[in-house]
Design a protein around this motif. Structure first.
Motif, mmCIF file in Angstrom:
data_model
loop_
_atom_site.group_PDB
_atom_site.id
_atom_site.type_symbol
_atom_site.label_atom_id
_atom_site.label_comp_id
_atom_site.label_asym_id
_atom_site.label_seq_id
_atom_site.Cartn_x
_atom_site.Cartn_y
_atom_site.Cartn_z
ATOM 1 N N ASP A 268 1.371 -2.771 4.692
ATOM 2 C CA ASP A 268 1.184 -1.335 4.895
ATOM 3 C C ASP A 268 1.988 -0.877 6.096
ATOM 4 O O ASP A 268 2.483 -1.697 6.882
ATOM 5 C CB ASP A 268 -0.298 -1.020 5.078
ATOM 6 C CG ASP A 268 -0.653 0.427 4.760
ATOM 7 O OD1 ASP A 268 0.243 1.214 4.384
ATOM 8 O OD2 ASP A 268 -1.835 0.783 4.893
ATOM 9 N N GLU B 227 -2.009 5.021 7.448
ATOM 10 C CA GLU B 227 -3.253 4.448 6.972
ATOM 11 C C GLU B 227 -4.410 4.969 7.804
ATOM 12 O O GLU B 227 -4.281 5.687 8.724
ATOM 13 C CB GLU B 227 -3.110 2.914 7.103
ATOM 14 C CG GLU B 227 -4.253 2.150 6.588
ATOM 15 C CD GLU B 227 -5.244 1.778 7.640
ATOM 16 O OE1 GLU B 227 -6.392 1.616 7.269
ATOM 17 O OE2 GLU B 227 -4.914 1.673 8.790
ATOM 18 N N GLY C 138 3.694 2.278 2.897
ATOM 19 C CA GLY C 138 4.135 0.899 3.012
ATOM 20 C C GLY C 138 5.358 0.534 2.202
ATOM 21 O O GLY C 138 5.858 -0.592 2.287
ATOM 22 N N LEU D 19 -7.353 -0.679 5.327
ATOM 23 C CA LEU D 19 -6.891 -2.067 5.210
ATOM 24 C C LEU D 19 -8.055 -3.051 5.123
ATOM 25 O O LEU D 19 -7.954 -4.064 4.422
ATOM 26 C CB LEU D 19 -5.952 -2.409 6.362
ATOM 27 C CG LEU D 19 -4.547 -1.851 6.152
ATOM 28 C CD1 LEU D 19 -3.684 -2.034 7.391
ATOM 29 C CD2 LEU D 19 -3.881 -2.508 4.952
ATOM 30 N N VAL E 215 0.847 -1.186 0.000
ATOM 31 C CA VAL E 215 0.000 0.000 0.000
ATOM 32 C C VAL E 215 0.887 1.242 0.000
ATOM 33 O O VAL E 215 1.708 1.426 0.907
ATOM 34 C CB VAL E 215 -0.966 0.007 1.199
ATOM 35 C CG1 VAL E 215 -1.860 1.244 1.163
ATOM 36 C CG2 VAL E 215 -1.817 -1.268 1.223
#
Length: 189
Positions: free
Chosen positions: A103, A188, A46, A112, A42
């Motif tokens: 991630d 995230e 990530g 996620l 990601v």
């Protein structure tokens, strides 16, 4: 060799501890003997963890294909909007494959969970999630990572791919932006 701390950033997880956690996560994944593994990293946060994990897995004999996905639930805001959008999708099929989503941070869980459900909906045989930082205090949906580097308090963290205003991704350690407890989030959603 450790980089000296930057002003306003207190080191939380040094590079040596991060490297040890990456190796431990790679060992757990390799022990599972995934077949046709597709690592979906990601972006942007990530990328550092994903690269280190891919190399550690290769050293353990795990063959994989690597793809990148860019998702957003933040836009220009510091708090998640709750709506996840695909900004850049992967370019290969996932049907009947083992998928590992990689991630930097699992915080609200919205991004996620969206990614995991997206891969499962496309027919992945098995979907797992690996994150460097888990912040369970911020969870807004039911999701748990299968592999976690560190469980972190609700701090605004930077380094090792995580940023603050597009800065500090290059730091080899994870650090806390001072005066950030219960403040803005990084990574995230």
């Amino acid at each position: 060799m450790s980089e000296p701390p930057r002003p306003g950033i207190r080191p939380l997880y040094p590079a040596e501890e991060i490297a040890a956690r990456v190796e431990a996560i790679a060992a757990k994944i390799a022990a599972r003997s995934p077949e046709g593994l597709l690592a979906v990293i990601v972006l942007k946060g990530g990328f550092v963890f994903g690269a280190d994990l891919a190399r550690a897995l290769a050293e353990k004999g795990v063959a994989m294909e690597i793809e990148f996905i860019s998702l957003s639930s933040y836009g220009a805001r510091l708090k998640t909007s709750g709506e996840v959008r695909v900004l850049r999708d992967i370019g290969c099929p996932v049907a009947d494959r083992d998928v590992l989503i990689v991630d930097d941070v699992l915080d609200s869980g919205l991004t996620l969970r969206f990614a995991r459900d997206l891969m499962a909906g496309r027919g992945a045989r098995h979907v797992e999630v690996a994150v460097m930082i888990d912040k369970p205090e911020g969870r807004k949906t039911e999701i748990a990572a299968d592999y976690v580097g560190f469980t972190c308090p609700d701090y605004f963290v930077v380094g090792y791919g995580m940023d603050a205003g597009h800065a500090h991704r290059e730091l080899p350690y994870v650090g806390v932006v001072e005066d950030s407890k219960k403040g803005a989030k990084s990574g995230e959603g």
